[in-house]
Design a protein around this motif. Structure first.
Motif, PDB file in Angstrom:
ATOM      1  N   ILE A 136       0.850  -1.190   0.000  1.00 39.95           N
ATOM      2  CA  ILE A 136       0.000   0.000   0.000  1.00 39.95           C
ATOM      3  C   ILE A 136       0.885   1.238   0.000  1.00 39.95           C
ATOM      4  N   SER A 137       0.491   2.253  -0.762  1.00 39.22           N
ATOM      5  CA  SER A 137       1.264   3.491  -0.828  1.00 39.22           C
ATOM      6  C   SER A 137       0.333   4.682  -0.965  1.00 39.22           C
ATOM      7  N   LEU A 138       0.870   5.844  -0.630  1.00 37.03           N
ATOM      8  CA  LEU A 138       0.115   7.103  -0.692  1.00 37.03           C
ATOM      9  C   LEU A 138       1.023   8.169  -1.270  1.00 37.03           C
ATOM     10  N   ASN A 139       0.594   8.792  -2.373  1.00 37.54           N
ATOM     11  CA  ASN A 139       1.377   9.840  -3.022  1.00 37.54           C
ATOM     12  C   ASN A 139       0.493  11.076  -3.152  1.00 37.54           C
ATOM     13  N   GLY A 140       0.977  12.226  -2.689  1.00 40.06           N
ATOM     14  CA  GLY A 140       0.133  13.410  -2.749  1.00 40.06           C
ATOM     15  C   GLY A 140       0.904  14.709  -2.762  1.00 40.06           C
ATOM     16  N   HIS A 141       0.171  15.777  -2.965  1.00 41.51           N
ATOM     17  CA  HIS A 141       0.755  17.116  -2.902  1.00 41.51           C
ATOM     18  C   HIS A 141      -0.310  18.087  -2.408  1.00 41.51           C
TER      19      HIS A 141
ATOM     20  N   ALA B 239      -2.786   3.846  -3.262  1.00 42.45           N
ATOM     21  CA  ALA B 239      -2.724   2.740  -4.216  1.00 42.45           C
ATOM     22  C   ALA B 239      -2.560   1.402  -3.498  1.00 42.45           C
ATOM     23  N   LEU B 240      -3.332   0.418  -3.940  1.00 37.62           N
ATOM     24  CA  LEU B 240      -3.234  -0.952  -3.449  1.00 37.62           C
ATOM     25  C   LEU B 240      -2.713  -1.814  -4.586  1.00 37.62           C
ATOM     26  N   SER B 241      -1.442  -2.169  -4.532  1.00 36.74           N
ATOM     27  CA  SER B 241      -0.794  -2.857  -5.652  1.00 36.74           C
ATOM     28  C   SER B 241      -1.397  -4.227  -5.929  1.00 36.74           C
ATOM     29  N   ASP B 242      -1.794  -4.948  -4.887  1.00 33.60           N
ATOM     30  CA  ASP B 242      -2.302  -6.309  -5.078  1.00 33.60           C
ATOM     31  C   ASP B 242      -3.716  -6.351  -5.657  1.00 33.60           C
ATOM     32  N   PHE B 243      -4.404  -5.202  -5.638  1.00 28.53           N
ATOM     33  CA  PHE B 243      -5.784  -5.173  -6.133  1.00 28.53           C
ATOM     34  C   PHE B 243      -5.945  -4.266  -7.350  1.00 28.53           C
ATOM     35  N   GLY B 244      -4.888  -3.563  -7.726  1.00 27.62           N
ATOM     36  CA  GLY B 244      -4.978  -2.666  -8.870  1.00 27.62           C
ATOM     37  C   GLY B 244      -5.920  -1.499  -8.640  1.00 27.62           C
ATOM     38  N   GLU B 245      -6.055  -1.075  -7.386  1.00 18.75           N
ATOM     39  CA  GLU B 245      -6.995  -0.001  -7.042  1.00 18.75           C
ATOM     40  C   GLU B 245      -6.263   1.277  -6.663  1.00 18.75           C
ATOM     41  N   GLU B 246      -6.806   2.396  -7.109  1.00 16.48           N
ATOM     42  CA  GLU B 246      -6.298   3.713  -6.728  1.00 16.48           C
ATOM     43  C   GLU B 246      -7.465   4.552  -6.228  1.00 16.48           C
TER      44      GLU B 246
END
Length: 361
Positions: free
Chosen positions: A131-136, A159-166
């Motif tokens: 799981i990751s979080l990118n923002g500004h 973003a959830l890499s294992d589920f392809g969800e953003e």
């Protein structure tokens, strides 16, 4: 009047940078990491909203409003969080934002990528949970009578890499009220959380206090699927107790109770180990002076930093040079971390369901 161009008096300052304050979004790292544990898309979406609504109270530790330091261009902040019950000190995420943190930690990095306009970029991840979080965020302040309003322009992508969800997430505005007496902070405006893949969406209204009567810090949220009637609503106070109601069964339960949730302390390297432009090192002389209640010295140290920033900007302009960021790059209207989890996983040959640097909107 735009307050970003005004040097505010030192005595109203909080003893930390705005970059560090953004790390408080992860003050409950267990809720953040838990999002990816759910097998059901609806449960994951509800978990995103639960984490988001828990993310604001930790940034305000007292009743009196204080303003954090305006970050200097090029300033950076690093920290990480231990998740209670999860800590394998041998399994380092050596290629991550913080190489001495472990893969079960939540790591956080922020950088001031622009001065005019003032834009802060930030990134967080938990390697093991993918799981990751990118923002500004671009903060734009102005006077509103006896208040100061701060527009939080920008967005983040969870973003959830294992589920392809953003999940695209926006931010509420902030207000400093009663600035001539005892200032206090409230949040206001409508924010949105949306997931294009699963078609789940949420609107959250941060309700400002009416002039006469009413309570402070109220929120009301509606969670829905495919723009249909909400299946869940949430109401309460963002710095107190929030209760959810199942719109199909009518059942209610505590959704988030910030009063009983322990805030997990961020882990930051000592000032002696930090680089010159890391927040606590950069602002240390100002912070020490404020702690000693030496306002004159704190003001002088703050002026030195601001004057150095102005001089460096002048030199770049005179020589036709452009500022080069350290850890983030611009992509359209967004700022993206250079080495996100998704990119590193693909380089390592680990299959995921996301596309590297997909557009945030």
């Amino acid at each position: 009047m735009d307050l970003t161009k005004i040097v505010l008096p030192t005595f109203i300052l909080e003893k930390r940078s705005l970059l560090e304050m953004y790390a408080d979004f992860l003050a409950h790292p267990d809720l953040f990491a838990k999002i990816s544990e759910y097998a059901d898309a609806r449960q994951r979406f509800v978990a995103v909203v639960r984490w988001y609504l828990s993310a604001f109270h930790a940034g305000r530790k007292g009743c009196v409003a204080k303003k954090p330091y305006n970050p200097i261009l090029g300033e950076v902040f690093f920290c990480h969080f231990h998740i209670p019950g999860e800590n394998n000190p041998q399994d380092l995420a050596s290629d991550g934002p913080i190489p001495y943190a472990t893969k079960d930690n939540v790591t956080f990095i922020a950088e001031q990528v622009s001065h005019h306009p003032p834009i802060s970029a930030f990134y967080a991840e938990n390697y093991n949970k993918r799981i990751s979080l990118n923002g500004h965020i671009w903060t734009k302040s102005k006077f509103l009578g006896l208040s100061i309003g701060v527009n939080m322009i920008g967005q983040s992508c969870l973003a959830l890499s294992d589920f392809g969800e953003e999940y695209i997430i926006t931010f509420p505005n902030g207000y400093g009220r009663s600035i001539l007496t005892i200032p206090w902070v409230e949040l206001g405006g409508r924010v949105n959380i949306t997931c294009a893949k699963t078609k789940y969406s949420c609107t959250i209204d941060f309700l400002t206090k009416p002039f006469y009567g009413g309570k402070k810090h109220k929120i009301f949220a509606e969670l829905s699927h495919c723009n249909q009637k909400p299946f869940l609503t949430v109401s309460g106070e963002w710095n107190g107790v929030m209760v959810s109601k199942d719109e199909n069964t009518g059942e209610s339960e505590v959704f988030v109770d910030t009063k009983s949730m322990p805030v997990i302390k961020k882990i930051v390297q000592s000032i002696d180990e930090q680089d010159e432009y890391e927040s606590r090192h950069l602002w240390n002389n100002v912070t020490v002076a404020l702690k000693q209640k030496d306002i004159e010295r704190a003001t002088d140290e703050k002026f030195k930093l601001e004057q150095r920033q102005r001089q460096e900007a002048k030199e770049r302009k005179d020589h036709g040079l452009k500022w080069e960021t350290k850890y983030f790059h611009e992509n359209g209207e967004n700022w993206i971390y250079d080495r996100p989890l998704q990119k590193r996983l693909e380089e390592a040959g680990i299959p995921t369901k996301l596309v590297v640097e997909a557009p945030l909107s």
